[in-house]
Design a protein around this motif. Sequence first.
Motif, PDB file in Angstrom:
ATOM      1  N   ARG A  43       0.399  -1.461   0.734  1.00 26.47           N
ATOM      2  CA  ARG A  43       0.398  -0.093  -0.002  1.00 26.47           C
ATOM      3  C   ARG A  43       1.392   0.800  -0.118  1.00 26.47           C
ATOM      4  O   ARG A  43       0.565   2.114  -0.551  1.00 26.47           O
ATOM      5  CB  ARG A  43      -0.880  -0.457   1.503  1.00 26.47           C
ATOM      6  CG  ARG A  43      -1.298   1.005   1.322  1.00 26.47           C
ATOM      7  CD  ARG A  43      -2.156   1.186   2.841  1.00 26.47           C
ATOM      8  NE  ARG A  43      -3.953   0.542   2.664  1.00 26.47           N
ATOM      9  CZ  ARG A  43      -4.296   0.318   3.591  1.00 26.47           C
ATOM     10  NH1 ARG A  43      -3.829   1.076   5.069  1.00 26.47           N
ATOM     11  NH2 ARG A  43      -5.384  -0.715   3.906  1.00 26.47           N
ATOM     12  N   HIS A  44       2.302   1.734   1.110  1.00 26.38           N
ATOM     13  CA  HIS A  44       2.999   2.422   1.305  1.00 26.38           C
ATOM     14  C   HIS A  44       4.176   2.356   0.103  1.00 26.38           C
ATOM     15  O   HIS A  44       4.905   3.135   0.281  1.00 26.38           O
ATOM     16  CB  HIS A  44       2.669   2.745   2.671  1.00 26.38           C
ATOM     17  CG  HIS A  44       1.740   2.953   3.018  1.00 26.38           C
ATOM     18  ND1 HIS A  44       1.169   4.000   3.461  1.00 26.38           N
ATOM     19  CD2 HIS A  44       1.096   2.322   4.037  1.00 26.38           C
ATOM     20  CE1 HIS A  44       0.544   3.852   4.452  1.00 26.38           C
ATOM     21  NE2 HIS A  44       0.186   2.785   4.850  1.00 26.38           N
ATOM     22  N   ASP A  45       4.324   0.916  -1.096  1.00 21.28           N
ATOM     23  CA  ASP A  45       5.446   1.066  -1.428  1.00 21.28           C
ATOM     24  C   ASP A  45       6.962   1.010  -0.816  1.00 21.28           C
ATOM     25  O   ASP A  45       7.565   1.248  -1.057  1.00 21.28           O
ATOM     26  CB  ASP A  45       5.609   2.456  -2.506  1.00 21.28           C
ATOM     27  CG  ASP A  45       6.477   2.295  -3.502  1.00 21.28           C
ATOM     28  OD1 ASP A  45       6.526   1.163  -4.009  1.00 21.28           O
ATOM     29  OD2 ASP A  45       7.446   2.952  -4.254  1.00 21.28           O
ATOM     30  N   LEU A  46       6.822   0.631   0.483  1.00 23.76           N
ATOM     31  CA  LEU A  46       7.423   0.008   0.645  1.00 23.76           C
ATOM     32  C   LEU A  46       8.406  -1.414   0.733  1.00 23.76           C
ATOM     33  O   LEU A  46       7.169  -2.354   0.369  1.00 23.76           O
ATOM     34  CB  LEU A  46       7.381  -0.348   2.756  1.00 23.76           C
ATOM     35  CG  LEU A  46       7.003   1.196   2.701  1.00 23.76           C
ATOM     36  CD1 LEU A  46       6.614   1.172   4.373  1.00 23.76           C
ATOM     37  CD2 LEU A  46       7.467   2.236   2.716  1.00 23.76           C
ATOM     38  N   THR A  47       9.338  -1.707   1.569  1.00 23.65           N
ATOM     39  CA  THR A  47       9.837  -3.246   1.028  1.00 23.65           C
ATOM     40  C   THR A  47      10.079  -3.700   2.309  1.00 23.65           C
ATOM     41  O   THR A  47      10.024  -3.146   3.873  1.00 23.65           O
ATOM     42  CB  THR A  47      11.709  -3.067   0.603  1.00 23.65           C
ATOM     43  OG1 THR A  47      11.791  -2.684  -0.611  1.00 23.65           O
ATOM     44  CG2 THR A  47      12.557  -4.233   0.590  1.00 23.65           C
ATOM     45  N   LEU A  48       9.467  -4.764   1.809  1.00 27.28           N
ATOM     46  CA  LEU A  48       9.619  -5.978   3.481  1.00 27.28           C
ATOM     47  C   LEU A  48      10.475  -6.233   4.193  1.00 27.28           C
ATOM     48  O   LEU A  48      11.120  -7.115   2.743  1.00 27.28           O
ATOM     49  CB  LEU A  48       9.025  -6.929   3.089  1.00 27.28           C
ATOM     50  CG  LEU A  48       7.750  -7.789   4.253  1.00 27.28           C
ATOM     51  CD1 LEU A  48       7.352  -6.754   5.584  1.00 27.28           C
ATOM     52  CD2 LEU A  48       7.353  -8.498   3.950  1.00 27.28           C
ATOM     53  N   LEU A  49      10.777  -6.472   5.029  1.00 26.20           N
ATOM     54  CA  LEU A  49      11.845  -6.942   5.890  1.00 26.20           C
ATOM     55  C   LEU A  49      11.256  -8.279   6.694  1.00 26.20           C
ATOM     56  O   LEU A  49      10.695  -7.569   7.697  1.00 26.20           O
ATOM     57  CB  LEU A  49      13.057  -6.120   6.294  1.00 26.20           C
ATOM     58  CG  LEU A  49      14.005  -7.354   7.735  1.00 26.20           C
ATOM     59  CD1 LEU A  49      14.783  -8.139   6.206  1.00 26.20           C
ATOM     60  CD2 LEU A  49      14.732  -6.136   7.814  1.00 26.20           C
ATOM     61  N   VAL A  50      11.046  -9.336   6.498  1.00 29.13           N
ATOM     62  CA  VAL A  50      10.508 -10.776   8.014  1.00 29.13           C
ATOM     63  C   VAL A  50      11.960 -10.693   8.638  1.00 29.13           C
ATOM     64  O   VAL A  50      12.822 -11.284   7.795  1.00 29.13           O
ATOM     65  CB  VAL A  50      10.380 -11.602   6.667  1.00 29.13           C
ATOM     66  CG1 VAL A  50       9.201 -13.120   7.533  1.00 29.13           C
ATOM     67  CG2 VAL A  50       9.148 -11.313   5.887  1.00 29.13           C
ATOM     68  N   LEU A  51      11.244 -10.641   9.989  1.00 33.60           N
ATOM     69  CA  LEU A  51      11.967 -11.280  11.013  1.00 33.60           C
ATOM     70  C   LEU A  51      10.983 -12.039  12.078  1.00 33.60           C
ATOM     71  O   LEU A  51      10.506 -11.834  13.044  1.00 33.60           O
ATOM     72  CB  LEU A  51      12.869  -9.723  11.781  1.00 33.60           C
ATOM     73  CG  LEU A  51      13.554  -8.794  11.223  1.00 33.60           C
ATOM     74  CD1 LEU A  51      13.560  -7.548  12.257  1.00 33.60           C
ATOM     75  CD2 LEU A  51      14.724  -9.663  10.949  1.00 33.60           C
ATOM     76  N   PRO A  52      10.923 -13.567  11.398  1.00 35.38           N
ATOM     77  CA  PRO A  52      10.176 -14.944  11.955  1.00 35.38           C
ATOM     78  C   PRO A  52      10.286 -14.357  13.416  1.00 35.38           C
ATOM     79  O   PRO A  52      11.539 -15.121  13.659  1.00 35.38           O
ATOM     80  CB  PRO A  52      10.327 -15.808  11.001  1.00 35.38           C
ATOM     81  CG  PRO A  52      12.480 -15.504  10.851  1.00 35.38           C
ATOM     82  CD  PRO A  52      11.823 -13.833  10.767  1.00 35.38           C
ATOM     83  N   ASN A  53       9.148 -14.746  14.123  1.00 30.33           N
ATOM     84  CA  ASN A  53       8.922 -14.917  15.287  1.00 30.33           C
ATOM     85  C   ASN A  53       7.838 -15.626  16.268  1.00 30.33           C
ATOM     86  O   ASN A  53       7.295 -14.794  17.010  1.00 30.33           O
ATOM     87  CB  ASN A  53       9.463 -13.429  15.906  1.00 30.33           C
ATOM     88  CG  ASN A  53       9.770 -13.714  17.779  1.00 30.33           C
ATOM     89  OD1 ASN A  53      10.987 -14.325  18.010  1.00 30.33           O
ATOM     90  ND2 ASN A  53       9.033 -13.034  18.753  1.00 30.33           N
ATOM     91  N   GLY A  54       7.332 -16.083  15.291  1.00 29.00           N
ATOM     92  CA  GLY A  54       5.797 -17.146  15.066  1.00 29.00           C
ATOM     93  C   GLY A  54       5.592 -17.954  15.324  1.00 29.00           C
ATOM     94  O   GLY A  54       6.762 -18.569  15.999  1.00 29.00           O
ATOM     95  N   THR A  55       4.695 -18.861  14.833  1.00 29.05           N
ATOM     96  CA  THR A  55       4.582 -20.392  15.330  1.00 29.05           C
ATOM     97  C   THR A  55       5.521 -21.349  14.005  1.00 29.05           C
ATOM     98  O   THR A  55       5.629 -21.770  14.534  1.00 29.05           O
ATOM     99  CB  THR A  55       2.572 -20.787  15.945  1.00 29.05           C
ATOM    100  OG1 THR A  55       2.841 -19.300  16.890  1.00 29.05           O
ATOM    101  CG2 THR A  55       3.232 -22.114  16.164  1.00 29.05           C
ATOM    102  N   PHE A  56       4.645 -20.645  13.247  1.00 31.52           N
ATOM    103  CA  PHE A  56       4.841 -22.068  12.313  1.00 31.52           C
ATOM    104  C   PHE A  56       5.808 -20.760  11.841  1.00 31.52           C
ATOM    105  O   PHE A  56       6.406 -21.284  10.238  1.00 31.52           O
ATOM    106  CB  PHE A  56       3.831 -22.001  11.403  1.00 31.52           C
ATOM    107  CG  PHE A  56       2.576 -23.089  12.309  1.00 31.52           C
ATOM    108  CD1 PHE A  56       3.192 -24.037  12.794  1.00 31.52           C
ATOM    109  CD2 PHE A  56       1.810 -22.313  12.499  1.00 31.52           C
ATOM    110  CE1 PHE A  56       2.823 -25.027  14.072  1.00 31.52           C
ATOM    111  CE2 PHE A  56       1.051 -23.014  13.269  1.00 31.52           C
ATOM    112  CZ  PHE A  56       1.560 -24.985  13.587  1.00 31.52           C
ATOM    113  N   ASN A  57       5.728 -19.646  11.324  1.00 29.20           N
ATOM    114  CA  ASN A  57       6.536 -18.270   9.875  1.00 29.20           C
ATOM    115  C   ASN A  57       6.393 -19.126   8.868  1.00 29.20           C
ATOM    116  O   ASN A  57       7.494 -19.744   8.227  1.00 29.20           O
ATOM    117  CB  ASN A  57       8.010 -18.653  10.755  1.00 29.20           C
ATOM    118  CG  ASN A  57       7.479 -17.828  11.906  1.00 29.20           C
ATOM    119  OD1 ASN A  57       6.952 -16.624  12.370  1.00 29.20           O
ATOM    120  ND2 ASN A  57       8.822 -19.076  12.998  1.00 29.20           N
TER     121      ASN A  57
END
Length: 315
Positions: free
Chosen positions: A84-98
Motif C-alpha cells: 500500500r505504501h510502496d515499501l520493501t518488506l523485511l521479515v524477522l520471523p518470531n511466530g509459531t509456524f512462520n
Amino acid sequence: MSDTPIGSEVLVVANARSGASLGRPDRVPDVQRRMPGATVHRLNEDETLDEVVAAAVAGDHAPQVLAILGGDGSVSRAAHLARRHDLTLLVLPNGTFNHFARSAGIEDVDAGLDAYAAGHVRPVAVAEVSVDGGEPITVLNAVSLGAYPEFLAERERRTSLGKWWGGAVAAWREVHGAHPVDVARGGKRARVWSVFAGVGRNDPERIATMQRATLHDAVIDVRVHHARGSRLRAVASLAFGKNTVKVLRALRVMPPASDLERILDDDFILEVGAGSAPDIWVHDGELEKVGADGFRMRVRAVPDGLRVYLPAERD
C-alpha cells in the motif's frame, strides 16, 4: 564511507504477542544492535499495525523499509501495508509456524537481518483476495474456507489449553460437527468439505497447502475436497506436515484421489451458497467474518507484487 547509521531507512514493528507462548526471548535488542539507525516500535494492544505504519509514512522521515518482527499474521498484514505504501518488506520471523519466512529461506531473525545486511531485494508473487467486491487483501500463502477456518475458530476458543491441546480438542469437535459447504464456479455447483487457494504451484499430493512452495510463480493453486467422504476424512485432509500425511495415508483416513480436485488459475472466483455458507474464512492464518447469506470470493495472482529482502540463495 557513509556516516548514516545502519538501518536509518527502516521502520521495525515488533509484535510482542508473537512467540510469547513459545517462551522465545525478546529479539528487539538484537535488531537494535544490528540496525542502530532503525526506528523500532513495539506494538501495543490498543493500536494496530496499520495505524503505526500510516503515522510513520506521514512523518518527516518516512521509512523506505518495513521490518516486521512477528508471526504469520503480522507478516501477512505487513506485506499488505508494504504494498500500500510502496515499501520493501523485511521479515524477522518470531511466530509459531512462520510459513512465508520458511518459504523465503529466512529460518530465524538472524537470517532476516543477514538478508538486510546483504541488501538482496527481490520481487515475489503474491495474491489478492476480495469478498463481495470489497478491498483486496494481500495474501502470501493461502486462502481457505470450510473445515480449516472452522478448526481454527474452535482452537482459538481454547487458547487456555495451548495450541497443541486446543488443536486436539478442536479436531475432535470438527470430526463430529463439520458440515459441507455449497459452492459454485463457472456455473458448476458442488458440495465440499474445504477449499484451499494457495499462492504458486504446490505439492500435488497435499490438500492443505498452507505454506507456499515457490516465491515467483504467479498462479493460484486450488485444492477442492468434495464432500463425498466422512467427517473424519474432512479433518484428516487438514494435515500439512509430510510425516503426518504419511501416517494418515497409511491408516487410510486421508481422502481418496477421486474426492479431490486441483485447479490452476491466475484469477479464481468462487460463489459460496446461502444456507450452508460459513460465516468465517481464513487467509494466512487470520480469520475473517462474513455474513451467513453466502458470498463471492475472488483470489487473483499478482506477479512481482511485493519487494522482499531475501537470502541470496533464494533468488
